[in-house]
Motif scaffolding. Sequence first.
Motif, PDB file in Angstrom:
ATOM      1  N   MET B   1       1.409   1.915   2.098  1.00  6.37           N
ATOM      2  CA  MET B   1       0.668   1.368   0.951  1.00  6.37           C
ATOM      3  C   MET B   1       0.728  -0.163   0.928  1.00  6.37           C
ATOM      4  SD  MET B   1      -0.172   3.685  -1.817  1.00  6.37           S
ATOM      5  CE  MET B   1      -1.930   3.519  -1.891  1.00  6.37           C
ATOM      6  N   LYS B   2       1.946  -0.688   1.103  1.00  2.95           N
ATOM      7  CA  LYS B   2       2.110  -2.154   1.081  1.00  2.95           C
ATOM      8  C   LYS B   2       1.453  -2.786   2.306  1.00  2.95           C
ATOM      9  CE  LYS B   2       5.600  -3.095  -2.210  1.00  2.95           C
ATOM     10  NZ  LYS B   2       6.652  -2.084  -2.386  1.00  2.95           N
ATOM     11  N   ALA B   3       1.549  -2.087   3.454  1.00  6.06           N
ATOM     12  CA  ALA B   3       0.947  -2.621   4.678  1.00  6.06           C
ATOM     13  C   ALA B   3      -0.567  -2.721   4.506  1.00  6.06           C
ATOM     14  CB  ALA B   3       1.295  -1.714   5.858  1.00  6.06           C
ATOM     15  N   MET B   4      -1.149  -1.698   3.895  1.00 10.55           N
ATOM     16  CA  MET B   4      -2.598  -1.706   3.672  1.00 10.55           C
ATOM     17  C   MET B   4      -2.982  -2.847   2.732  1.00 10.55           C
ATOM     18  SD  MET B   4      -5.557  -0.513   4.288  1.00 10.55           S
ATOM     19  CE  MET B   4      -5.341   1.033   5.175  1.00 10.55           C
ATOM     20  N   LEU B   5      -2.180  -3.047   1.680  1.00 11.80           N
ATOM     21  CA  LEU B   5      -2.476  -4.132   0.738  1.00 11.80           C
ATOM     22  C   LEU B   5      -2.476  -5.487   1.458  1.00 11.80           C
ATOM     23  CD1 LEU B   5      -2.952  -5.330  -2.045  1.00 11.80           C
ATOM     24  CD2 LEU B   5      -0.501  -5.209  -2.471  1.00 11.80           C
ATOM     25  N   GLN B   6      -1.499  -5.680   2.344  1.00 10.08           N
ATOM     26  CA  GLN B   6      -1.451  -6.948   3.087  1.00 10.08           C
ATOM     27  C   GLN B   6      -2.695  -7.134   3.939  1.00 10.08           C
ATOM     28  OE1 GLN B   6       2.315  -6.751   5.067  1.00 10.08           O
ATOM     29  NE2 GLN B   6       3.448  -7.304   3.207  1.00 10.08           N
ATOM     30  N   LYS B   7      -3.114  -6.043   4.583  1.00  9.69           N
ATOM     31  CA  LYS B   7      -4.323  -6.127   5.423  1.00  9.69           C
ATOM     32  C   LYS B   7      -5.542  -6.475   4.584  1.00  9.69           C
ATOM     33  CE  LYS B   7      -2.885  -2.755   8.842  1.00  9.69           C
ATOM     34  NZ  LYS B   7      -3.113  -1.396   9.332  1.00  9.69           N
ATOM     35  N   ILE B   8      -5.632  -5.833   3.420  1.00  7.50           N
ATOM     36  CA  ILE B   8      -6.781  -6.065   2.542  1.00  7.50           C
ATOM     37  C   ILE B   8      -6.845  -7.543   2.142  1.00  7.50           C
ATOM     38  CG2 ILE B   8      -7.614  -5.654   0.174  1.00  7.50           C
ATOM     39  CD1 ILE B   8      -6.798  -2.686   0.570  1.00  7.50           C
ATOM     40  N   ARG B   9      -5.711  -8.092   1.725  1.00 10.12           N
ATOM     41  CA  ARG B   9      -5.692  -9.500   1.297  1.00 10.12           C
ATOM     42  C   ARG B   9      -5.971 -10.439   2.462  1.00 10.12           C
ATOM     43  NH1 ARG B   9      -0.500  -9.307  -2.854  1.00 10.12           N
ATOM     44  NH2 ARG B   9      -1.594  -8.193  -4.510  1.00 10.12           N
ATOM     45  N   LYS B  10      -5.416 -10.091   3.623  1.00  9.31           N
ATOM     46  CA  LYS B  10      -5.584 -10.946   4.801  1.00  9.31           C
ATOM     47  C   LYS B  10      -7.050 -10.980   5.233  1.00  9.31           C
ATOM     48  CE  LYS B  10      -4.094 -11.073   9.638  1.00  9.31           C
ATOM     49  NZ  LYS B  10      -4.870 -10.038  10.300  1.00  9.31           N
ATOM     50  N   GLU B  11      -7.668  -9.798   5.317  1.00 15.47           N
ATOM     51  CA  GLU B  11      -9.066  -9.768   5.764  1.00 15.47           C
ATOM     52  C   GLU B  11      -9.978 -10.443   4.749  1.00 15.47           C
ATOM     53  OE1 GLU B  11      -9.873  -9.089   8.691  1.00 15.47           O
ATOM     54  OE2 GLU B  11      -7.984  -8.156   9.314  1.00 15.47           O
ATOM     55  N   VAL B 128       2.759   3.506 -10.283  1.00 13.45           N
ATOM     56  CA  VAL B 128       2.903   4.686  -9.446  1.00 13.45           C
ATOM     57  C   VAL B 128       2.586   4.260  -8.016  1.00 13.45           C
ATOM     58  CG1 VAL B 128       2.103   7.046  -9.009  1.00 13.45           C
ATOM     59  CG2 VAL B 128       2.059   6.140 -11.339  1.00 13.45           C
ATOM     60  N   GLU B 129       3.444   4.582  -7.080  1.00 13.74           N
ATOM     61  CA  GLU B 129       3.095   4.272  -5.690  1.00 13.74           C
ATOM     62  C   GLU B 129       3.639   5.308  -4.723  1.00 13.74           C
ATOM     63  OE1 GLU B 129       4.598   0.521  -4.362  1.00 13.74           O
ATOM     64  OE2 GLU B 129       6.523   0.778  -5.327  1.00 13.74           O
ATOM     65  N   HIS B 130       2.976   5.372  -3.562  1.00 16.94           N
ATOM     66  CA  HIS B 130       3.436   6.260  -2.501  1.00 16.94           C
ATOM     67  C   HIS B 130       4.597   5.590  -1.777  1.00 16.94           C
ATOM     68  CE1 HIS B 130       0.242   9.265  -2.571  1.00 16.94           C
ATOM     69  NE2 HIS B 130      -0.628   8.297  -2.763  1.00 16.94           N
ATOM     70  N   GLN B 131       5.658   6.354  -1.570  1.00 16.66           N
ATOM     71  CA  GLN B 131       6.764   5.858  -0.743  1.00 16.66           C
ATOM     72  C   GLN B 131       7.190   6.998   0.146  1.00 16.66           C
ATOM     73  OE1 GLN B 131      10.099   4.135  -2.855  1.00 16.66           O
ATOM     74  NE2 GLN B 131       8.808   2.488  -3.665  1.00 16.66           N
ATOM     75  N   GLY B 132       6.996   6.806   1.434  1.00 18.96           N
ATOM     76  CA  GLY B 132       7.261   7.911   2.347  1.00 18.96           C
ATOM     77  C   GLY B 132       6.288   9.020   1.986  1.00 18.96           C
ATOM     78  N   GLY B 133       6.781  10.216   1.849  1.00 16.53           N
ATOM     79  CA  GLY B 133       5.898  11.315   1.472  1.00 16.53           C
ATOM     80  C   GLY B 133       5.903  11.569  -0.022  1.00 16.53           C
TER      81      GLY B 133
END
Lengths: 347, 320
Positions: B1-11, B128-133
């Motif tokens: 989830m956090k990795a995706m957020l970083q990608k979104i902001r970066k792009e 609310v966030e996804h962490q692991g499964g």
Amino acid sequence: MKKIKKGDLPLLWEHLARGALLYLPLNEDGVVNFAPWQKGARVNLDSLNTVVPPKNLVFPQSETYVHFEQKADALDFTPVQEPKGDYILFGVRPCDVAGLTVLDRVFLEDPLDSLYENRRRGTILALACNEPDQSCFCTTFDLEPGFAPAADIMLWDLGEALLWQAQSAKGVALTQNMDVYLSEATAQEEKTAEQLQVTAAAAEAAAVREQEWALDGVKAVAKEMFDAQIWESLSRRCLGCGICTYVCPTCHCFDIEDFSRGEQGERFRCWDSCMFKDFTLMASGENPRPSRKERVRQRFMHKLSYFPARHGGLHGCVGCGRCVRKCPVSIDITQVIKEAGGLINRA
Amino acid sequence: MKAMLQKIRKEAASVLASGEADLVLGWGKGPLWWQSYPAFIEEEKETGSLTWDPFCVPNLSKYLLEELWVKQKVALFLKGCDALGFNQLLQDKRVDREKVLIFGIPCSGLIDPQKVERAGLHQGLHSVEHQGGELVFSYKDDQKKEDPSSFYYDKCLTCRHPNPVVFDMMLGDAVAVNPQERFAAVGELEKQDVSERYRYWERQFSRCIRCFACRNVCPACSCRECIFDLTDPRWLGKANVLSENQFYHITRAFHMAGRCVDCGECARVCPVDIPLTSLNRKLIKDLNELYGEYDAGVEPEKEPPLITFNPGDPAAFLES
């Protein structure tokens, strides 16, 4: 004060429904709205707000008031018989009672709206909120989640029983001859209710403070708000649907239309929404609110600025939070209030 | 989830800095846990406000209809269901593909706030966030961990295209496709006899408050002028009565036939929970049975069933 055991409520409802039309929050396909109670109906007193506020009982979404027919020599008009008989609204939340008070200012002042006046005759039993939702902010408007002064009877949920207090002549009348269902509340129970009332108000006010916004900002900058930047950004994401206006307990704009077939027809009024683009469309084709920006601004300005200016400081919002919860794109009136507060700080 | 957020902001920052796009459509976050809303980012410095969490449900592609009037190139993020809606706009020739830059987000499902409420987890909830499964519910002083499967939107449980079918750049690895049978509810309704089924829909449509949110959110509803808004002639009367409500919903459903991408947004935004998904899916199912399988929004260049005519098409209605 009196009380009624929750287990006895169905008997009470049966009794009340014999003498009047009884409306309760009923669960239909998972959606809780006020509807006429019948034996076996799925009553839900635990969910806070109904989806549609009880305003539709005093101000129906559509209301036909005259029939017309073209006769040989003239157009014949027949007013629709207005509904008669008592009705009881049971389980209205304090914000919704306050919502009716707002509507009263619109419809019961000069010029008096007789259709509304007739439908406003019901007896209201309000149910205090012990645990307001995160989207609730009635305290912002000096209302209390645990108390509805304008209700005929006030009820507090004590777990096993409801505490019952008559607050008006109508409320006193309804309470009489009810000894079969009601018993005297103990001093301890009264104290508990008082405590619940205080706790609920404090919890809601604390949550509101946590969001860091207050109404003071709006009062101070109401005029400057007209040109605020927020209308641009909020309206850009607005879908232009009518959810916020139709789930609002104080929105009261309506349209008047005819439905006719052949030589006869009827004239009705129905809710209209300032979010719709044809709301201000004139016969000439001119539209003074041509884009969503003007329409979104209108809705908030009406509630927070124009309405209080005209009605002695009474706001056109009671903080029920329905629009906050139901907006598909999270347009949030509390953020408008917060932005307005920010305007002062910047000034 | 956090990795995706970083990608979104970066792009987002990258395309605005390079001038490749003059607007980025993403999601921003409001103060309450479920409030993830469409955000319009025009400055590189604002990209830090973009969010990605289990509530980023609104489809951003319909905003292109307005934004492309004034913007040269718009970059936007599309989940699987959003991409189908985007393709429908493309097929309806309402957006110019050349003016759009798409970042695809593989999505394993979003969280339905109503299910969180029904489970009694909402009071005092912060995020609310996804962490692991697991799905982690954070409160002021504590956390609760739950299995996410009971909180996904119904539409996510039957999602057949969690990986976007159209994109310029994919921001993550493809997720597993494991949909539940989407016509199950339709099948149940079909089993009822006609009068029972009629009463069911009568009850649903009676609840309609005529807010038009279902139409306004729909990526297949992109007519510049809608029949339901016309005042002369006034096809749809303004009175909230059953017959008008039925006329509205049934007409709209038929207009969507062969064009509904089954993104489920209409049912999500409905304030009174009318099961519009079942209505749309009934038409999808019938079309599939009559004219062969067709999946709207997947291949926009493929002609939809009701636009084409084959001499062999079933035409029982002409023969009776």
